[in-house]
Design an enzyme around this catalytic site. Structure first.
Site, PDB file in Angstrom:
ATOM      1  N   HIS A 122       6.189  -6.457  11.487  1.00 28.96           N
ATOM      2  CA  HIS A 122       5.556  -5.162  11.706  1.00 28.96           C
ATOM      3  C   HIS A 122       4.880  -5.112  13.078  1.00 28.96           C
ATOM      4  CE1 HIS A 122       3.126  -1.572  10.743  1.00 28.96           C
ATOM      5  NE2 HIS A 122       3.947  -1.397   9.730  1.00 28.96           N
ATOM      6  N   ASP A 148      -0.300  -4.206   5.660  1.00 23.57           N
ATOM      7  CA  ASP A 148      -1.135  -3.749   6.783  1.00 23.57           C
ATOM      8  C   ASP A 148      -2.580  -4.013   6.404  1.00 23.57           C
ATOM      9  OD1 ASP A 148       1.196  -2.947   7.877  1.00 23.57           O
ATOM     10  OD2 ASP A 148       0.836  -0.791   7.712  1.00 23.57           O
ATOM     11  N   GLU A 158       1.110  -8.826   9.500  1.00 28.38           N
ATOM     12  CA  GLU A 158       1.513  -7.717  10.369  1.00 28.38           C
ATOM     13  C   GLU A 158       0.971  -7.985  11.768  1.00 28.38           C
ATOM     14  OE1 GLU A 158      -0.373  -4.461  11.403  1.00 28.38           O
ATOM     15  OE2 GLU A 158      -2.101  -4.481  10.071  1.00 28.38           O
ATOM     16  N   HIS A 181       1.496   3.829   2.035  1.00 27.58           N
ATOM     17  CA  HIS A 181       2.173   4.499   3.146  1.00 27.58           C
ATOM     18  C   HIS A 181       3.687   4.462   2.960  1.00 27.58           C
ATOM     19  CE1 HIS A 181      -1.437   4.186   6.079  1.00 27.58           C
ATOM     20  NE2 HIS A 181      -1.392   5.352   5.452  1.00 27.58           N
ATOM     21  N   ASP A 214       6.114   4.114   4.941  1.00 27.54           N
ATOM     22  CA  ASP A 214       6.910   3.074   5.599  1.00 27.54           C
ATOM     23  C   ASP A 214       6.792   1.740   4.844  1.00 27.54           C
ATOM     24  OD1 ASP A 214       4.270   2.918   6.433  1.00 27.54           O
ATOM     25  OD2 ASP A 214       4.732   2.073   8.390  1.00 27.54           O
ATOM     26  N   HIS A 229       0.840  -1.205   0.000  1.00 26.37           N
ATOM     27  CA  HIS A 229       0.000   0.000   0.000  1.00 26.37           C
ATOM     28  C   HIS A 229       0.870   1.248   0.000  1.00 26.37           C
ATOM     29  CE1 HIS A 229       0.758  -0.730   4.271  1.00 26.37           C
ATOM     30  NE2 HIS A 229       0.458   0.522   4.517  1.00 26.37           N
ATOM     31  N   HIS A 288      -7.491  -1.196   5.564  1.00 28.51           N
ATOM     32  CA  HIS A 288      -6.380  -0.331   6.001  1.00 28.51           C
ATOM     33  C   HIS A 288      -6.406   1.056   5.340  1.00 28.51           C
ATOM     34  CE1 HIS A 288      -2.679   0.746   7.911  1.00 28.51           C
ATOM     35  NE2 HIS A 288      -2.068   0.925   6.765  1.00 28.51           N
ATOM     36  N   LYS A 292     -11.265 -47.138 -14.496  1.00 30.86           N
ATOM     37  CA  LYS A 292     -12.310 -48.115 -14.808  1.00 30.86           C
ATOM     38  C   LYS A 292     -11.857 -49.505 -14.412  1.00 30.86           C
ATOM     39  CE  LYS A 292     -14.936 -45.868 -18.479  1.00 30.86           C
ATOM     40  NZ  LYS A 292     -14.979 -45.664 -19.911  1.00 30.86           N
TER      41      LYS A 292
END
EC number: 3.1.27.-
Lengths: 821, 599
Positions: free
Chosen positions: B413, B177, B202, B69, B71, B67, B156, B461
């Protein structure tokens, strides 16, 4: 040490030593160590400890291991190391048995805290700082630290193991170099006992047969030979070489990468590189017994060496060429007719590796292409450089990837299947093809290069990243062609290529991916910069819709593209190549000139990139004396400065000040130089009063004065520089008289003070030259310049602020724990 | 085969996430975050441990960003344009759109406040973003012939995703996250029962059961409202995108409901673009927002206006969102300085602040701040901290593990102590191994890959014809020939295999010589053998053939005189592999000798 810091230190040490106080921010401890390191670089550590006994208390507190958190323990170990780096301070700490307590066997080694990697890391870093003087060596031996360092070589943490390996090298070097007569032989007795135990450990590791141990031992040796260039390293190698070289005798070499690193590190060392040792034989042997992927980096390393036997270089070069030889062989009608130098024929291992899977084929080819690219860029690239064959092989690789090759052999067919649409190889090959433009090639090859580049630029299959590489490679070839032919002789390839290029560019400028549109615009800007003046280029460009499309992209939804379109249009206009939207085909278009359109973007675009690009174009135009700017320049400038001073993006404001600087320089004319030969001036020199009146009319003064107190520091700094220049030229010591007591000057100064206080206030209005001079003299521009040279957070980043923050955090942290986004 | 994982960031800490994972020989970097607490190279993960493996682009197969962010993505331009990674980068379309805005915002702040070393440029951010490949939710993207990735919704923030990385039968899921409870704008994280070999999750709130975000939002609105009501000004320092938009929606709705008149301003020019993205990626928001979108677009603000620097001096109440979020430069710091002296005003910090910023100082309770030139600023305004971060709490983490049913779990995390607690809980409840490596520590997981094998209808079979119906509880042995072709495995009858591969059948016979003490003629010895076997092997067909040999099923026994010892006969026994058991039994039987013949 700053007395204020010294005052805060006892409280901080008490907090750090108190296990009940939570410390959530590790960065603070890191910064604290940074500060102590800086302080001890210029001050005596002993004096520091004597003046601040709280520091010794803090270190003593760390000995009560059960009470100390792992982060404080790690911090204390590192701090003790920093202090003990100075020998007298080391003795002082030793007297209190502090060091033995921290680093000895009674230290943290047996405690649960030792399981925390940061504690082990702190222990190593502490010793790394400490192991700088002879007393330290004896200490390391006495406290049994060397055995711990051995055990840390295989630590579960990469960081710890790597630091332990560095420390081992440091201790070895300290141990030997501290000795009076460093003449070392093969017998154990010749070596100092500490060094002997390290060498013994290395021997044992190399004999162990366990890959991790061998790898770690090889890393220690690599660092040793990389860092230490004394004669003892040769003696060390004499002892260990049989153990190392026998690693090569195994069927598969498990530690190939580390071995290659070791031999290269030795070859780079003046101790080995120049001596007549068996190193070159070993390197040759290593090259031949490693797998193709493993041998590549070693071969490149060898070819980068300054001193190396030619035969070895030839062997290494063959290794790098082999994957491409395989490609040529696969494409050739007659087997064995790859045409590469003798001995470079594709070998079966290489062919197997290439044909095993797409991954291995791509990995090998990409590695080889990248390594050859690196070599090509070197001043001492291998000679003879098989330019033509490399061109052919690269182009063949690209054809295999695009599916345009018609393979005759079965191997060729398989390669075709494996490489089809392989983006990774396409990117690497296009990169290398671009680099090959540095060399020359026969006409036929060059024609083929342009054909394959066009194929990639045209292909709907080409991904955005591949297209970007294709644009870059094309630019490089065009540049190299024009360089080879000289600017006055048009290159025979360029004209037909350009005719075909622009229709492709038209398509790319309309591509749905912004990445492609942007790369195409960047490419167009480069093309226009270099060839905008050439009739062939102009003809081909104007015959296409590229200028119109570029202009349309000024309204692109993507800001990056709009910015690139602005730059491209600026460049086209500089060369008189931009389209003018008039006539029946643009009935809806307002008859707006390009400067007006760019001004519109500057005023209204919601994003910074296009606005910044507009400012750069205006500055460039003004510098070049572009006709669009010459027309009613003052009015236009006034409008630009008015808009730019209100911009929310500080970088646009900085660009605005750059434009102001150019305008100012042009208005002032060249500076008076006492040594200059008097030339008949084109324009009579303008008087300072006239200059100031002009600057006032274009709103430059208002903009600059306001910017001087801008909350964004670079803007203020730029403005300060500009006003200093203005003051130097218009209000030097003598010259124009100021009007210090003029009521108008008082009003303006009051306005400036308000701005400085962060208030906006009213515009200054029209300023008479005398008032401007008075203000320029009244302002402490030098003082302001010095302040602005510092970072805006230098107060918050200072050591004193750090200590205050750490102390303040103690009470506050209970409420809200460490958070994150 | 197997997976190896080394965090270079986010291992037992909440700093910059950067995890290296190797799945069946494919190397992937999960997130590439930066630490805002440092101004030097320590802000970026230590990439030297990757570069020592040779060229980065050769070593790494791809980079995945969970994502936007910083960090999690802040070191990306540094990694791709300065360290030299030139391979593909994967992220979801909203992350791809928003990531450069935040990177650019941070770059501008870094350059603005000056003194930052080794930072990337605007052009580098653009060049880096050109390497990004967008991954849509639940879309399987083939990185190469062997490696595939798939994104799942993570809540998140807008565009946050969990990623499944799959090579052959081995798979790893990285959550990034995530939030397991829906909030005002976003839905809850969800993953199918993909049973990965390893789930990397996380663990920010590993030991916390969090109060609902709604409570925090109510509190926020109350504080803003009270301040405005008493004529004060509210400063909310934010980063350009993310939390700012969430809070804008919150205030906009509240202002509308309460019919408030105090102006709300947003100080950067980025609002428009940010809001544009929230509108563009409406499908990534929660159901409520999507439903109401038709009637009223939540991102078209009636009350929130662009800020002009002159407004800060206006009398009366107002709310201002200003960047940067930690009060360390620019606009937010300037407004703070103006308003700090008035106790009627309030500053609300909606996110954490690193040391070395004014934000950090006021959050730790410092009220007399030293400014440039030894000036002291007395902070009389109210200072509030509110965490709006949306992470799964302990309950949510357990819920996700229950959904995905992994073989192993790995925590990142989070703080070591909290992780330790959660680790035990996970191991107890799910009976799986749980790991929590520190930065630089490698976890190796040997996996036993399960390889799917197709079975031919003919073979099935034939098995069915034997009368027994398949029963999942009673596994039984099935014999056939395994054909491995083009990475496909099929079990077929040997006849079919021969036919498909165009091979001729070969017979394999085992032979053995048994010495017998018998002075009689060979024919007589054979007869004795025949009679002996006939008497013992009553269920088998024992035959004496005219050529003087004896057969038991496929086993052939012939007798010959010993070349040197006339008192010894040599029995030549041979059999096919189908009768291996019987053959061995017969040989051992004959080795014991024949019963004495009745005289």
């Amino acid at each position: 040490m700053d007395p204020e810091c010294s005052r805060l230190l006892p409280a901080l040490c008490a907090v750090l030593a108190d296990p009940r106080q939570p410390m959530t921010d590790d960065t603070c401890l890191e910064k604290l160590l940074d500060w102590f390191k800086t302080v001890t670089e210029t001050e005596s550590s002993l004096l520091l400890l004597q003046e601040n006994p709280c520091l010794v208390e803090l270190l003593s507190q760390a000995l009560k291991f059960q009470d100390v958190s792992s982060r404080i323990l790690s911090f204390s170990l590192r701090l003790a190391g920093i202090f003990a780096a100075q020998e007298n301070c080391f003795q002082f700490l030793q007297q209190g048995e502090l060091l033995l307590g921290l680093f000895g066997e009674a230290g943290p080694l047996g405690l649960p805290a030792w399981n925390v990697p940061s504690v082990r890391s702190g222990w190593i870093q502490g010793l790394c700082s400490l192991a700088k003087h002879p007393s330290a060596e004896q200490f390391l031996v006495d406290c049994g630290a060397v055995d711990t360092i051995f055990s840390l070589q295989e630590d579960s943490s990469l960081f710890v193991a790597s630091a332990a390996s560095q420390l081992l090298v440091q201790v070895l070097s300290l141990s030997i170099q501290g000795r009076a007569t460093p003449q070392l032989g093969s017998s154990d007795g010749d070596w100092p006992s500490c060094a002997q135990s390290i060498v013994g450990y290395l021997e044992e590791s190399l004999r162990s047969g366990a890959t991790p141990q061998i790898t770690q031992a090889l890393k220690v040796l690599t660092t040793t030979f990389g860092r230490c260039h004394h004669s003892w390293t040769e003696a060390l190698w004499m002892r260990l070489s049989p153990l190392v070289t026998c690693l090569l005798e195994k069927d598969t070499v498990p530690t190939a990468h580390s071995l290659a690193d070791l031999f290269l590190s030795m070859a780079r060392s003046p101790t080995f590189g120049s001596s007549d040792c068996d190193l070159w034989v070993t390197l040759a042997q290593t090259l031949s017994c490693l797998s193709p992927t493993q041998a590549g980096p070693l071969a490149l390393g060898i070819l980068k060496l300054h001193v190396c036997p030619q035969a070895l270089k030839t062997q290494a070069f063959d290794v790098l060429l082999q994957p491409l030889a395989c490609v040529l062989e696969a494409a050739a009608q007659v087997p064995g007719s790859s045409g590469l130098p003798d001995g470079t024929g594709s070998n079966p291992t290489m062919a197997d590796a290439l044909l095993a899977s797409t991954s291995s084929c791509a990995a090998l080819l990409c590695q080889s292409l990248a390594h050859l690219g690196e070599l090509q860029a070197l001043p001492h690239s291998p000679r003879p450089w098989p330019q033509v064959l490399l061109l052919e092989a690269t182009m063949m690789t690209l054809r295999f990837c695009s599916g345009s090759a018609v393979p005759i052999s079965s191997v060729g067919g398989r390669l075709c299947g494996i490489l089809a649409s392989c983006i990774r190889v396409q990117r690497a090959a296009l990169d290398f093809l671009g680099m090959l433009s540095q060399g020359t090639g026969p006409q036929e090859s060059v024609t083929q290069v342009f054909a394959i580049l066009l194929e990639y630029l045209r292909s709907p299959e080409s991904s955005p990243t591949v297209l970007k590489k294709a644009f870059q490679a094309t630019l490089r070839w065009l540049l190299s062609m024009s360089k080879a032919c000289g600017s006055n002789n048009p290159d025979p390839h360029t004209q037909p290529f350009l005719r075909e290029l622009f229709p492709v560019m038209q398509k790319r400028l309309c591509n749905p991916c912004w990445e492609v549109r942007d790369s195409a615009l960047e490419f167009l800007t480069h093309l226009t910069t270099h060839w905008g003046g050439q009739p062939d280029f102009r003809e081909a460009l104007l015959a296409s819709d590229v200028p119109e499309l570029t202009q349309q992209l000024l309204q692109d939804p993507e800001a990056y593209v709009r910015a690139s379109a602005v730059t491209a249009m600026g460049q086209l206009a500089s060369q008189g190549l931009h389209a003018t939207p008039s006539g029946p085909e643009h009935p809806g278009a307002k008859q707006k000139s390009l400067p007006q359109e760019l001004l519109h973007i500057l005023s209204l675009d919601s994003e910074g990139f296009p606005r910044r690009a507009v400012m750069q174009v205006f500055t460039q135009w003004l510098q070049d004396g572009h006709p669009a700017m010459a027309e009613d320049l003052e009015q236009f400038m006034a409008r630009v400065f008015q808009v730019v001073s209100r911009d929310l993006d500080w970088e646009v404001r900085v660009q605005g000040l750059e434009l102001a600087r150019v305008f100012l320089a042009q208005t002032l004319g060249p500076p008076d130089c006492p040594y200059a030969v008097a030339l008949p001036a084109a324009t009579p020199p303008t008087s300072p009063a006239e200059v100031l009146r002009t600057l006032g009319r274009v709103q430059l003064l208002e903009f600059a004065f306001r910017a001087l107190f801008d909350c964004d520091r670079p803007v203020a700094q730029k403005s300060c520089d500009l006003l200093l220049l203005l003051r130097a030229r218009t209000a030097p010591g003598g010259g124009l008289q100021g009007a210090e007591c003029n009521p108008e000057a008082v009003t303006v100064e009051a306005a400036l003070r308000a701005w400085q206080a962060g208030e906006q206030g009213q515009p200054l209005g029209e300023l008479v030259p005398e008032v401007v001079v008075a203000i320029l003299r009244a302002l402490d521009l030098e003082g302001l310049q010095a302040t602005l040279a510092e970072s805006s957070d230098h107060v918050e980043q200072s050591p004193r602020s750090l200590l205050q923050d750490m102390l303040a955090a103690v009470g506050a942290l209970g409420g809200h724990e460490a958070d994150c986004y | 085969p197997g997976s190896r994982l080394t965090p270079t960031g986010a291992g037992q800490d909440v700093g910059r996430s950067c995890i290296l994972v190797s799945v069946a020989g494919k190397n992937v970097m999960l997130d590439c975050g930066m630490h805002m607490g440092f101004n030097d190279d320590r802000r970026f993960p230590d990439f030297s441990y990757i570069t020592q493996n040779g060229r980065l682009t050769d070593f790494l197969d791809c980079v995945i960003i969970s994502h936007f962010h910083l960090d999690h993505c802040g070191a990306l331009p540094y990694f791709s344009e300065m360290v030299g990674y030139d391979g593909p980068i994967y992220m979801t379309p909203p992350t791809q759109a928003i990531c450069p805005i935040l990177l650019e915002d941070y770059r501008k702040i870094a350059v603005d406040k000056k003194g930052e070393a080794n930072f990337f440029t605007s052009q580098m951010i653009k060049d880096c973003m050109k390497k990004v490949v967008a991954v849509h939710l639940h879309q399987t993207v083939q990185v190469d012939d062997e490696l595939e990735i798939k994104a799942y919704y993570a809540g998140h923030v807008l565009g946050a995703a969990m990623f499944q990385i799959k090579v052959g039968s081995e798979s790893v899921v990285y959550t990034g996250d995530y939030n397991m409870t829906p909030d005002r704008h976003l839905g809850a994280a969800w993953i199918d029962r993909c049973r990965p070999n390893l789930l990397i999750t996380e663990s920010t709130y590993a030991t916390t059961i969090r109060d609902s975000k709604r409570c925090r939002e109510r509190d926020f609105l109350k504080k803003v409202h009270e301040t405005v009501e008493r004529g004060g000004k509210v400063l909310i320092p934010v980063f350009a995108l993310g939390r700012a938009q969430e809070l804008c929606i919150l205030l906009e709705t509240f202002w509308e409901r309460m019919n408030l008149k105090a102006p709300i301003y947003f100080s950067t020019g980025l609002t428009e673009k940010a809001n544009h993205y929230y509108k563009l990626f409406i499908t990534w928001t929660n159901q409520k927002i999507r439903k109401t979108f038709v009637q009223r677009n939540m991102f078209e603000f009636k009350h929130i206006k662009a800020f002009d620097r002159a407004f800060a001096d206006n009398p009366g109440p107002m709310v201002v969102f200003a960047t940067p979020g930690m009060l360390h430069a620019g606009q937010s710091l300037q407004i703070f300085r103006k308003w700090a002296g008035n106790e009627k005003n309030m500053v609300i910090m909606p996110g954490y602040c690193v040391q070395g910023t004014v934000g950090h100082k006021i959050l730790s309770g410092q009220r007399k701040l030293e400014m440039e030139g030894r000036q002291v600023l007395e902070v009389k305004m109210q200072v509030e901290y509110m965490s709006f971060s949306a992470h799964a709490d302990a309950k949510g983490i357990m819920q996700l593990i229950g959904q995905a049913e992994p073989e192993h779990v790995l925590l990142v995390h989070g703080e070591a102590k909290k992780m330790e607690f959660l680790k035990q809980k996970i191991e107890q409840e799910f009976r799986v191994n749980c790991y929590m490596p520190a930065n630089g520590e490698t976890v190796t997981l040997p996996t036993s890959p399960s390889i799917p094998v197709g079975i031919s209808l003919g073979l099935l079979k034939r098995e069915m014809a034997q009368g027994m119906l398949p029963d999942a509880k009673r596994p039984r042995l099935l014999q056939g020939t395994l054909i491995m072709k083009d990475s496909n495995f099929r079990l077929v009858s040997s006849e079919q295999a021969l036919k498909e591969l165009g091979l001729a059948e070969h017979q394999l016979r085992f032979t053995c010589r048994v010495h017998l003490h018998d002075a009689r003629k060979e024919q007589e010895t054979v007869m004795r053998v025949y009679s002996h076997l006939k008497s013992i092997l009553k269920d088998h067909c024992v035959q004496h053939l005219p050529d003087g040999s004896v057969t038991v099923e496929s086993i052939l026994i012939q007798a010959a005189a010993h070349s040197e010892d006339p008192g010894t006969k040599v029995l030549l026994v041979s059999w096919t592999y189908q009768d291996e058991e019987l053959g061995s039994y017969l040989t051992s039987l004959l080795k014991k000798g024949l019963p004495q013949a009745p005289s």
